[in-house]
Design a protein around this motif. Structure first.
Motif, PDB file in Angstrom:
ATOM      1  N   GLY A  65      -5.380  55.714 -18.798  1.00 35.59           N
ATOM      2  CA  GLY A  65      -5.050  56.069 -21.239  1.00 35.59           C
ATOM      3  C   GLY A  65      -7.105  55.745 -21.192  1.00 35.59           C
ATOM      4  N   CYS A  66      -8.188  55.458 -19.981  1.00 39.48           N
ATOM      5  CA  CYS A  66      -9.412  54.913 -20.613  1.00 39.48           C
ATOM      6  C   CYS A  66     -10.293  56.075 -20.935  1.00 39.48           C
ATOM      7  CB  CYS A  66      -9.971  53.584 -20.118  1.00 39.48           C
ATOM      8  SG  CYS A  66     -10.245  54.675 -18.400  1.00 39.48           S
ATOM      9  N   GLY A  67     -10.146  56.845 -20.972  1.00 39.94           N
ATOM     10  CA  GLY A  67     -10.889  58.384 -21.496  1.00 39.94           C
ATOM     11  C   GLY A  67     -11.695  58.876 -20.335  1.00 39.94           C
ATOM     12  N   LYS A  68     -11.540  59.088 -19.328  1.00 45.52           N
ATOM     13  CA  LYS A  68     -11.649  59.214 -17.893  1.00 45.52           C
ATOM     14  C   LYS A  68     -12.214  60.943 -18.032  1.00 45.52           C
ATOM     15  CE  LYS A  68      -9.284  57.097 -14.586  1.00 45.52           C
ATOM     16  NZ  LYS A  68      -8.514  56.915 -15.781  1.00 45.52           N
ATOM     17  N   THR A  69     -10.674  61.438 -17.978  1.00 43.34           N
ATOM     18  CA  THR A  69     -10.347  62.895 -17.835  1.00 43.34           C
ATOM     19  C   THR A  69     -10.566  63.769 -19.255  1.00 43.34           C
ATOM     20  OG1 THR A  69      -8.419  62.314 -16.665  1.00 43.34           O
ATOM     21  CG2 THR A  69      -8.647  64.331 -18.021  1.00 43.34           C
ATOM     22  N   MET A  70     -10.897  62.428 -20.231  1.00 37.47           N
ATOM     23  CA  MET A  70     -11.588  62.898 -21.867  1.00 37.47           C
ATOM     24  C   MET A  70     -13.118  63.704 -21.485  1.00 37.47           C
ATOM     25  SD  MET A  70     -11.349  61.815 -25.064  1.00 37.47           S
ATOM     26  CE  MET A  70      -9.761  61.770 -25.531  1.00 37.47           C
ATOM     27  N   THR A  71     -13.240  62.094 -20.551  1.00 35.74           N
ATOM     28  CA  THR A  71     -14.573  62.560 -20.625  1.00 35.74           C
ATOM     29  C   THR A  71     -15.397  64.002 -19.229  1.00 35.74           C
ATOM     30  OG1 THR A  71     -15.233  60.120 -20.641  1.00 35.74           O
ATOM     31  CG2 THR A  71     -16.687  61.665 -19.500  1.00 35.74           C
ATOM     32  N   LEU A  72     -14.449  64.128 -18.592  1.00 35.32           N
ATOM     33  CA  LEU A  72     -14.569  65.756 -17.501  1.00 35.32           C
ATOM     34  C   LEU A  72     -14.475  67.205 -18.960  1.00 35.32           C
ATOM     35  CD1 LEU A  72     -13.236  64.834 -13.933  1.00 35.32           C
ATOM     36  CD2 LEU A  72     -15.105  64.191 -15.265  1.00 35.32           C
ATOM     37  N   LYS A  73     -13.208  66.494 -19.217  1.00 36.26           N
ATOM     38  CA  LYS A  73     -12.889  67.746 -20.537  1.00 36.26           C
ATOM     39  C   LYS A  73     -13.913  67.781 -21.808  1.00 36.26           C
ATOM     40  CE  LYS A  73      -7.779  67.846 -19.658  1.00 36.26           C
ATOM     41  NZ  LYS A  73      -6.304  67.686 -20.621  1.00 36.26           N
ATOM     42  N   CYS A  74     -14.644  66.999 -21.693  1.00 38.13           N
ATOM     43  CA  CYS A  74     -15.547  66.833 -22.781  1.00 38.13           C
ATOM     44  C   CYS A  74     -16.749  68.062 -22.103  1.00 38.13           C
ATOM     45  CB  CYS A  74     -16.526  65.965 -23.440  1.00 38.13           C
ATOM     46  SG  CYS A  74     -14.711  65.516 -24.719  1.00 38.13           S
ATOM     47  N   ILE A  75     -17.580  67.594 -20.649  1.00 38.20           N
ATOM     48  CA  ILE A  75     -18.237  68.368 -19.829  1.00 38.20           C
ATOM     49  C   ILE A  75     -18.004  69.678 -19.993  1.00 38.20           C
ATOM     50  CG2 ILE A  75     -19.468  68.126 -17.723  1.00 38.20           C
ATOM     51  CD1 ILE A  75     -19.049  64.403 -17.508  1.00 38.20           C
ATOM     52  N   ALA A  76     -16.811  69.722 -19.226  1.00 40.16           N
ATOM     53  CA  ALA A  76     -16.557  71.005 -18.784  1.00 40.16           C
ATOM     54  C   ALA A  76     -16.530  72.381 -20.475  1.00 40.16           C
ATOM     55  CB  ALA A  76     -15.287  71.181 -18.247  1.00 40.16           C
ATOM     56  N   GLY A  77     -16.138  71.944 -20.844  1.00 38.74           N
ATOM     57  CA  GLY A  77     -15.934  72.242 -22.299  1.00 38.74           C
ATOM     58  C   GLY A  77     -14.737  72.984 -23.119  1.00 38.74           C
ATOM     59  N   LEU A  78     -13.977  71.864 -22.489  1.00 37.47           N
ATOM     60  CA  LEU A  78     -12.530  71.972 -22.072  1.00 37.47           C
ATOM     61  C   LEU A  78     -11.971  70.896 -23.735  1.00 37.47           C
ATOM     62  CD1 LEU A  78     -11.213  72.289 -18.977  1.00 37.47           C
ATOM     63  CD2 LEU A  78     -11.225  74.137 -20.539  1.00 37.47           C
ATOM     64  N   MET A  79     -12.687  70.087 -24.188  1.00 41.84           N
ATOM     65  CA  MET A  79     -12.345  69.174 -25.181  1.00 41.84           C
ATOM     66  C   MET A  79     -13.839  69.192 -26.480  1.00 41.84           C
ATOM     67  SD  MET A  79     -10.175  66.161 -24.260  1.00 41.84           S
ATOM     68  CE  MET A  79      -9.992  65.884 -26.157  1.00 41.84           C
ATOM     69  N   THR A  80     -13.661  69.048 -27.323  1.00 36.78           N
ATOM     70  CA  THR A  80     -14.660  68.641 -28.658  1.00 36.78           C
ATOM     71  C   THR A  80     -15.711  67.344 -28.676  1.00 36.78           C
ATOM     72  OG1 THR A  80     -14.952  71.332 -29.132  1.00 36.78           O
ATOM     73  CG2 THR A  80     -16.842  69.643 -29.935  1.00 36.78           C
ATOM     74  N   PRO A  81     -16.209  66.785 -28.042  1.00 37.87           N
ATOM     75  CA  PRO A  81     -16.219  65.828 -29.149  1.00 37.87           C
ATOM     76  C   PRO A  81     -16.511  64.891 -30.018  1.00 37.87           C
ATOM     77  CG  PRO A  81     -18.244  65.822 -26.603  1.00 37.87           C
ATOM     78  CD  PRO A  81     -17.128  67.649 -27.745  1.00 37.87           C
ATOM     79  N   ASP A  82     -16.545  64.079 -31.347  1.00 40.30           N
ATOM     80  CA  ASP A  82     -16.538  63.631 -32.501  1.00 40.30           C
ATOM     81  C   ASP A  82     -17.935  63.621 -32.130  1.00 40.30           C
ATOM     82  OD1 ASP A  82     -14.230  63.925 -33.082  1.00 40.30           O
ATOM     83  OD2 ASP A  82     -14.169  61.500 -32.411  1.00 40.30           O
ATOM     84  N   GLN A  83     -19.246  63.337 -31.265  1.00 39.38           N
ATOM     85  CA  GLN A  83     -20.253  63.632 -31.907  1.00 39.38           C
ATOM     86  C   GLN A  83     -21.168  62.933 -30.514  1.00 39.38           C
ATOM     87  OE1 GLN A  83     -21.347  59.970 -34.801  1.00 39.38           O
ATOM     88  NE2 GLN A  83     -20.827  58.806 -32.952  1.00 39.38           N
ATOM     89  N   GLY A  84     -22.229  62.994 -30.205  1.00 38.83           N
ATOM     90  CA  GLY A  84     -23.561  62.325 -28.864  1.00 38.83           C
ATOM     91  C   GLY A  84     -24.018  63.657 -28.680  1.00 38.83           C
ATOM     92  N   LYS A  85     -24.328  64.026 -27.118  1.00 36.70           N
ATOM     93  CA  LYS A  85     -24.680  64.955 -26.489  1.00 36.70           C
ATOM     94  C   LYS A  85     -24.776  64.544 -25.022  1.00 36.70           C
ATOM     95  CE  LYS A  85     -29.150  64.190 -28.848  1.00 36.70           C
ATOM     96  NZ  LYS A  85     -30.976  63.887 -28.081  1.00 36.70           N
ATOM     97  N   ILE A  86     -24.248  65.962 -24.388  1.00 34.66           N
ATOM     98  CA  ILE A  86     -24.100  66.278 -23.472  1.00 34.66           C
ATOM     99  C   ILE A  86     -25.326  67.323 -22.413  1.00 34.66           C
ATOM    100  CG2 ILE A  86     -22.653  67.139 -21.474  1.00 34.66           C
ATOM    101  CD1 ILE A  86     -20.355  66.932 -23.944  1.00 34.66           C
ATOM    102  N   ILE A  87     -25.654  66.696 -21.582  1.00 38.13           N
ATOM    103  CA  ILE A  87     -26.954  67.175 -21.685  1.00 38.13           C
ATOM    104  C   ILE A  87     -27.407  67.290 -19.970  1.00 38.13           C
ATOM    105  CG2 ILE A  87     -29.905  67.606 -21.120  1.00 38.13           C
ATOM    106  CD1 ILE A  87     -28.887  67.192 -23.831  1.00 38.13           C
ATOM    107  N   LEU A  88     -26.980  68.949 -18.881  1.00 40.87           N
ATOM    108  CA  LEU A  88     -26.998  69.205 -18.238  1.00 40.87           C
ATOM    109  C   LEU A  88     -28.764  69.880 -17.823  1.00 40.87           C
ATOM    110  CD1 LEU A  88     -26.120  69.498 -15.104  1.00 40.87           C
ATOM    111  CD2 LEU A  88     -25.138  71.169 -16.331  1.00 40.87           C
ATOM    112  N   ASN A  89     -29.336  69.088 -16.748  1.00 35.11           N
ATOM    113  CA  ASN A  89     -30.482  69.847 -16.249  1.00 35.11           C
ATOM    114  C   ASN A  89     -31.489  70.179 -17.510  1.00 35.11           C
ATOM    115  OD1 ASN A  89     -29.798  69.492 -13.384  1.00 35.11           O
ATOM    116  ND2 ASN A  89     -28.716  71.427 -13.136  1.00 35.11           N
ATOM    117  N   GLU A  90     -31.193  69.644 -18.280  1.00 38.77           N
ATOM    118  CA  GLU A  90     -32.326  69.636 -19.596  1.00 38.77           C
ATOM    119  C   GLU A  90     -31.648  70.701 -20.193  1.00 38.77           C
ATOM    120  OE1 GLU A  90     -35.839  70.173 -17.928  1.00 38.77           O
ATOM    121  OE2 GLU A  90     -36.101  68.120 -16.887  1.00 38.77           O
ATOM    122  N   GLN A  91     -30.767  71.534 -20.666  1.00 40.37           N
ATOM    123  CA  GLN A  91     -30.114  72.181 -21.368  1.00 40.37           C
ATOM    124  C   GLN A  91     -28.492  71.434 -21.748  1.00 40.37           C
ATOM    125  OE1 GLN A  91     -27.769  75.128 -19.089  1.00 40.37           O
ATOM    126  NE2 GLN A  91     -27.922  76.076 -21.283  1.00 40.37           N
TER     127      GLN A  91
END
Length: 341
Positions: A13-39
């Motif tokens: 319940g600490c947000g681990k899976t949510m982090t993965l889902k945000c990286i994968a595009g399955l959830m949308t964060p409220d704010q911030g950035k997700i950068i992969l290989n400068e993209q």
């Protein structure tokens, strides 16, 4: 992040899976950035939010999420439909061989064991040749023998994989075995990340210490500073350790000391860095005894002593314990000091 395995460690319940889902595009964060290989995959300020299909990320779900109406072959091929049929079939056969499932391509998920289903799900995640592979507690539902075998296979696959691997776990031993870097989560936030050994040996604060298994945390008073050596008073006892930067501390300052249960040893009277403690509890494990001690009437310590060290200790008696200086660390929300090498 280099081409390696990074573990995301934390309680449920600490947000681990949510982090993965945000990286994968399955959830949308409220704010911030997700950068992969400068993209930029996501940037709330720039209004960027690439859909999951455009992120080139493989995701192995905790429950595997195989399509029950498709065969193993069809499940693996699902994410590479855009390839020509011959190339698609060749890719599937390569992955079936890689995950040791060559003879099971015609079967359906219901005809497979849990370990076999996980292999298929991993092959499906690898099929599009993703830049990042996300694993959500991949071994949590498996028995010990299958888990150990699949951990070894994952390391083999990772050696050939050209991208990054992030995996979520609440199991410290699993994170330690598989990863070279760790990120520690607690109640929805990242509290420390870096090299695995640094986090294990030098936790940034008490929360990280507890989450990474450093159960013995107790307070003392700085009684002496000489070079890299630091003396800590514990009532009538004292312990010494060596720091990289003791100048950040002062005489009579209260600090928190910590040591892992596995590092505490039985000792003889008169040995350095020893305390006399009463045994208050004892539990037998497979290869060691887990002991609970108390000293100075208020400080509790746990020690895991190998059975090979001798017969089981007697509750109610007092024993000398050695706390090696090289295994003691100072931690705290305001103080963090590492051990001198």
């Amino acid at each position: 992040m280099d081409q390696e395995i990074m573990a995301i460690l934390g309680p449920s319940g600490c947000g681990k899976t949510m982090t993965l889902k945000c990286i994968a595009g399955l959830m949308t964060p409220d704010q911030g950035k997700i950068i992969l290989n400068e993209q930029a995959l996501f940037d709330s300020q720039q209004g960027i939010n690439l859909p999951a299909r455009e992120r080139n990320i493989g995701f192995l779900f905790q429950n595997y999420a195989l399509f029950p109406h498709l065969t193993v072959h069809e499940n693996i091929a699902f994410g590479i439909k855009s390839l020509p049929a011959a190339q698609r079939n060749e890719r599937v056969q390569q992955l079936l061989s890689k995950v040791r499932m060559e003879r099971f391509g015609h079967r359906y998920p219901a005809q497979l064991s849990g370990g076999q289903q996980q292999r298929v799900a991993l092959a499906r995640a690898l099929a599009p040749e993703p830049e990042v592979l996300l694993l959500d507690e991949p071994f949590s539902a498996l028995d010990t023998q299958v888990k150990e075998r699949l951990e070894a296979e994952l390391l083999e696959i990772q050696a050939d994989f050209q991208g990054h691997v992030l995996f979520v776990t609440h199991n410290l031993a699993e994170a330690y075995r598989l990863s070279s870097k760790m990120a520690v989560y607690e109640t929805g936030g990242l509290i420390q990340w870096g090299d695995r050994q640094t986090i294990i040996e030098r936790p940034a604060n008490k929360k990280v210490a507890y989450l990474t298994g450093m159960e013995n945390i107790f307070n003392g008073i700085v009684s002496g500073i000489e070079g890299s050596r630091l003396d800590i008073g514990l009532g009538t006892d004292y312990l010494s350790l060596y720091l990289d930067n003791p100048s950040s501390l002062e005489i009579n300052q209260e600090v928190s000391l910590a040591i892992r249960p596995d590092y505490i040893k039985l000792a003889d009277k008169g040995d350095v860095n020893c305390i006399l403690a009463e045994l208050t509890g004892s539990t037998e494990e497979l290869s060691f005894y887990s002991y609970s001690f108390r000293f100075n009437e208020k400080i509790n310590l746990k020690a895991n002593i190998p059975k090979s060290s001798g017969p089981r200790l007697i509750v109610g008696k007092s024993y000398h314990l050695h706390l090696p200086p090289e295994n003691l660390v100072i931690i705290g929300d305001n103080v963090s000091a590492g051990r001198s090498s």
